[in-house]
Design an enzyme around this catalytic site. Structure first.
Site: not given
Ligand code: GLP
Length: 245
Positions: A67, A136, A138, A143
């Site tokens: 992303d 959430n 995702h 989302e």
């Molecule tokens: C962001 C990214 C996701 C990732 C998520 C969780 O929103 N777009 O790809 O999985 O964060 O991040 P973390 O591992 O810091 O909890």
């Protein structure tokens, strides 16, 4: 979906790196989708160590971005690509010409999303998608609600995701929109690896384990995937043991 419960973030890093290594040993030019976030940092550290020790064949490894923030150029240090390059790709010896990137600052971002998917198809499809989970549910920036056919596209970020990403923007406003590999691209990967670490993820992991697959919890759609593994550490795991879900 296989469930592997490990003790702590170090064990999670090792177990995840083992899976990446297996894929690369079987197919040195594997195309691997890699995520950003805190969760995969230990795995990247472990992969970098293995690469430095000459134990990880990355010379032909290919990577696809998961992303990116909309309108942010790849050479912007706040871009997710910049983060990925500093944390993983550079230290692992993966050169930019082997990365399928989003042209997130292109005048027509929807065309850029189509170009991303076309490049993935042209590359032979995704061998392994490594994923984190949002609180959430995702995946990438899919989302809720995001169904299995949700394409690679421009998305509005939820307030929750913007708050979670604020740490990377040191006072600047977090972008309101992003581009993400679609659920269709993620679920089309030949193998999927979902990582969850820390108590802040325990509630979403509980939902993931308890609930039927639904677009309201995009990560739960991995339950329909033929080769998906969820690795959780004890802090993120609401129950005991391991097995199939
Ligand atoms: C962001 C990214 C996701 C990732 C998520 C969780 O929103 N777009 O790809 O999985 O964060 O991040 P973390 O591992 O810091 O909890």
């Amino acid at each position: 979906m296989r469930l592997l419960v490990v003790r702590d973030p170090d064990e999670l890093a090792t177990a995840a790196a083992d899976i990446v290594q297996e894929v690369l040993e079987r197919r040195p030019d594997a195309l691997i989708v890699l995520p950003t976030g805190n969760t995969p940092l230990g795995m990247y550290g472990e992969l970098v160590r293995r690469h430095a020790g000459g134990h990880l064949p990355t010379a032909r490894m290919r990577v696809a971005q998961l992303d990116e923030y909309l309108g942010v150029a790849a050479d912007d240090p706040q871009s997710l690509f910049g983060w990925m390059q500093r944390s993983a790709l550079g230290p692992m010896g993966v050169t930019s010409d082997r990365v399928i990137r989003f042209a997130a600052d292109a005048p027509d971002p929807t065309a850029a999303c189509r170009a991303y998917d076309a490049a993935v198809i042209e590359a032979g499809g995704v061998d392994l998608a490594v994923l984190g989970i949002g609180r959430n549910g995702h995946l990438g920036f899919n989302e809720p609600p995001s169904g299995p056919d949700a394409p690679t596209r421009v998305v509005e970020l939820s307030a929750e995701s913007r708050a979670a990403n604020a740490a990377y923007w040191s006072g600047d406003a977090v972008p309101e929109r992003a581009v993400t590999a679609g659920m269709s691209t993620i679920l089309g990967a030949r193998k999927a690896l979902l990582l969850a670490s820390g108590s802040a993820k325990a509630e979403v992991v509980r939902r993931l384990l308890d609930e039927d697959p639904s677009p309201d919890l995009p990560a739960s759609l991995l339950k329909h995937h033929p080769d998906a593994t969820l690795i959780v550490d004890q802090a993120a795991y609401p129950g005991e043991g391991g097995g199939e879900t």
